[in-house]
Design an enzyme around this catalytic site. Structure first.
Site, PDB file in Angstrom:
ATOM      1  NE  ARG A 138      40.578  33.513  33.347  1.00 58.10           N
ATOM      2  CZ  ARG A 138      40.368  34.746  33.796  1.00 58.10           C
ATOM      3  NH1 ARG A 138      41.416  35.193  34.582  1.00 58.10           N
ATOM      4  NH2 ARG A 138      39.308  35.684  33.707  1.00 58.10           N
ATOM      5  CE1 TYR A 139      45.376  30.119  35.422  1.00 62.13           C
ATOM      6  CE2 TYR A 139      44.630  31.627  37.204  1.00 62.13           C
ATOM      7  CZ  TYR A 139      45.177  31.411  35.784  1.00 62.13           C
ATOM      8  OH  TYR A 139      45.908  32.548  35.338  1.00 62.13           O
ATOM      9  NE  ARG A 142      45.906  28.775  40.526  1.00 58.95           N
ATOM     10  CZ  ARG A 142      46.111  28.004  39.603  1.00 58.95           C
ATOM     11  NH1 ARG A 142      45.710  26.501  39.589  1.00 58.95           N
ATOM     12  NH2 ARG A 142      46.758  28.196  38.528  1.00 58.95           N
ATOM     13  CB  CYS A 151      42.181  50.409  46.965  1.00 53.29           C
ATOM     14  SG  CYS A 151      41.861  48.843  46.105  1.00 53.29           S
ATOM     15  CB  CYS A 155      47.107  51.828  41.705  1.00 54.65           C
ATOM     16  SG  CYS A 155      47.564  51.567  43.319  1.00 54.65           S
ATOM     17  CB  CYS A 158      43.167  50.084  39.102  1.00 53.59           C
ATOM     18  SG  CYS A 158      41.957  48.821  39.816  1.00 53.59           S
ATOM     19  NE  ARG A 160      40.016  41.921  39.966  1.00 55.47           N
ATOM     20  CZ  ARG A 160      41.058  41.304  40.891  1.00 55.47           C
ATOM     21  NH1 ARG A 160      41.506  41.966  41.746  1.00 55.47           N
ATOM     22  NH2 ARG A 160      41.511  40.338  40.486  1.00 55.47           N
ATOM     23  CG  ASP A 320      46.146  42.950  33.043  1.00 58.56           C
ATOM     24  OD1 ASP A 320      46.761  41.955  32.460  1.00 58.56           O
ATOM     25  OD2 ASP A 320      45.731  42.820  34.163  1.00 58.56           O
ATOM     26  CG  ASP A 357      46.102  37.904  33.710  1.00 57.48           C
ATOM     27  OD1 ASP A 357      45.780  36.641  33.276  1.00 57.48           O
ATOM     28  OD2 ASP A 357      46.278  38.450  34.697  1.00 57.48           O
ATOM     29  CE  LYS A 364      48.204  35.254  38.056  1.00 60.82           C
ATOM     30  NZ  LYS A 364      46.908  34.716  38.113  1.00 60.82           N
TER      31      LYS A 364
END
Length: 394
Positions: A138-139, A142, A151, A155, A158, A160, A320, A357, A364
Site C-alpha cells: 500500500r505504501y 514498505r 495465532c 482475539c 480481529c 483479519r 476497524d 485506518d 493510517k
C-alpha cells in the site's frame, strides 16, 4: 528453557507464595483445578500451551461462569476465528466478571454475529492491494507479508477475521512465499518489510529463520519488522533460541499488540526483557476497545507500564469496521479525548499516535486534538495542553 528464564520463574514462584490467595489466582496456574497437576516444565513449553488451548464450552466452563451471551458466542464460534485461549491467558481472566477486559477479548459473545450496515469483510482493502499471494503493498517503500493465518489466541476484535483462524494452512514450507519474495526483489523502492499474519511467532524457529534469511538476502531491504501478540498471550514462546535468531538478522523491530495494563504480567515482562536485552527494539500497537481501554486513566496506566518494560507506545488504532465488531467500537471522540489527556500530561515517549485506518484502503490517518486555533500569513494562534493561548510568528 534458558537459565535466566528459569531463575526468573523461581523468583516469581517465591513471590507468589506470600501473596493473598485472591491475588495469587492470576499468577499461579495451579490454583485452577483444570491445571492443578500440570508440571511447571510443561507449563513453560509453548508447544504444550498451544496444544492445550481452551477450544470448547466444557473446558471454558471450568475456568469461568459463562453468561448467556457467552454461551451463545461459544456455540456459534466455529471455523475461522473459532475460540482458542491459551492456558496462560485463561489464568488471567476474572471468572466472575463478564466485563473483565481480558475475558472480553478472548471469549466469543453473541454480539459478534450481528453485522452493522457499514461493516466490511476486508475494511483495509488488503486483498485489493495484494500484488502477490501473502503480500500487501500500500505504501511506497514498505510491504506487509502475511506469514501465517494462525495465532496463539484468537482475539474477538480481529481485523483479519476473514483470513485468520483454525483451518488447514496450505503448506508449512517457506517456498509458499516465493511469489511475494520475487515481487520484493523486483521493486527496489521497498526498504521495509513488516511480517505479520496471524502471528509469525507461531511458526517454528527454523521456519522463522528461513524466512528472515530470504528477506535479508534482498539487498535493498533495510528494515525488518515483526508484528506479534505472543509476548502477551503466550510469553513462553519467547525463547533463548528464538531471540538468538532475531539477533542474527538485526535490525529487527518487534511490534507487540497490547490493549490493557492487566496484560503486563511478570511472565510477560520476562519475555519483553529477553527481547530488550538482545537489543531488539519494541513498540506497542493498541486497539481502542469499548469498555476495555477507552478511558484515559486506563490508557495512561497502560502506556506508563509499557515504558517500564521497555516497550514504546507506538499506535492506538480506532477499531476497524470489520464485520461483527460493532460492540467493540468507540466514538472517535473517545480516542481524541485520550490523546488530550496524554499529550503534555505525561512523558512524550508515553504518547502514541492515534490513527484511523481509512476504510477502503486509505491507510493510517493520524487523528488528534486540534492545537492550531487559527492561522494567517506568518502567524499561528496555538493552544497548549492546559488550554492557554500562544501566538507564533514565522
Amino acid at each position: 528453557m534458558s537459565n535466566s528464564v528459569a531463575t526468573e520463574n523461581q523468583k516469581l514462584q517465591q513471590e507468589i507464595a506470600v501473596l493473598p490467595r485472591s491475588t495469587r489466582r492470576s499468577l499461579d496456574y495451579q490454583q485452577i483445578i483444570l491445571y492443578k497437576d500440570i508440571n511447571p516444565l510443561d507449563w513453560e513449553d509453548w508447544h504444550w500451551q498451544l496444544k492445550n488451548r481452551i477450544r470448547s464450552r466444557d473446558e471454558l466452563s471450568q475456568i469461568i461462569k459463562l453468561t448467556p451471551q457467552e454461551e451463545e458466542g461459544v456455540k456459534k464460534a466455529s471455523g475461522r476465528l473459532s475460540m482458542a485461549i491459551t492456558p496462560y491467558w485463561a489464568t488471567l481472566i476474572d471468572p466472575e466478571d463478564a466485563n473483565c477486559p481480558l475475558r472480553r477479548q478472548a471469549v466469543p459473545v453473541g454480539d459478534e454475529f450481528i453485522v452493522a450496515p457499514h461493516e466490511m469483510i476486508d475494511p483495509c482493502a488488503e486483498d485489493r492491494d495484494s500484488p502477490a499471494r501473502h503480500l500487501v503493498h500500500r505504501y511506497p517503500d514498505r510491504v506487509l507479508l502475511l506469514a501465517t493465518d494462525h495465532c496463539a489466541m484468537y482475539c474477538r476484535h480481529c481485523t483479519r477475521r476473514r483470513l485468520v483462524g483454525e483451518h488447514q494452512e496450505e503448506s508449512s514450507s517457506v517456498s509458499r512465499f516465493d511469489a511475494a519474495l520475487d515481487y520484493i526483489k523486483s521493486n527496489k523502492k521497498i526498504r521495509d518489510v513488516l511480517i505479520s499474519g496471524g502471528d509469525p511467532f507461531i511458526l517454528e524457529d527454523e521456519q522463522i529463520e528461513n524466512l528472515l534469511q530470504k528477506i535479508r538476502a534482498i539487498s535493498h531491504v533495510e528494515l525488518l519488522r515483526i508484528g506479534t501478540r505472543t509476548p502477551v498471550t503466550l510469553p513462553q514462546r519467547i525463547t533463548e533460541n528464538l531471540v538468538n535468531i532475531l539477533k542474527k538478522y538485526s535490525p529487527i523491530w518487534v511490534s507487540i499488540h497490547f490493549n490493557h495494563p492487566k496484560e503486563i504480567t511478570k511472565r510477560c515482562k520476562i519475555a519483553c526483557d529477553m527481547l530488550a536485552e538482545a537489543g531488539i527494539p519494541m513498540g506497542s500497537q493498541s486497539v481502542l476497545l469499548k469498555g476495555i481501554n477507552d478511558r484515559p486513566f486506563i490508557m495512561k496506566k497502560l502506556v506508563h507500564e509499557l515504558l517500564q518494560i521497555r516497550v514504546r507506545p507506538y499506535y492506538i488504532y480506532q477499531c476497524d469496521p470489520v464485520r461483527g465488531t460493532q460492540h467493540f467500537r468507540t466514538p472517535v471522540a473517545a480516542g481524541i479525548n485520550i490523546m488530550e489527556k496524554l499529550r503534555g500530561h505525561t512523558s512524550g515517549y508515553a504518547v502514541p499516535t492515534y490513527v484511523i485506518d481509512g476504510p477502503g484502503g486509505g491507510g493510517k490517518i493520524p487523528v488528534g486534538p486540534n492545537y492550531i486555533l487559527s492561522q494567517a500569513k506568518g502567524k499561528y494562534v496555538l493552544r497548549n495542553y492546559k488550554g492557554k493561548i500562544y501566538t507564533y510568528l514565522e
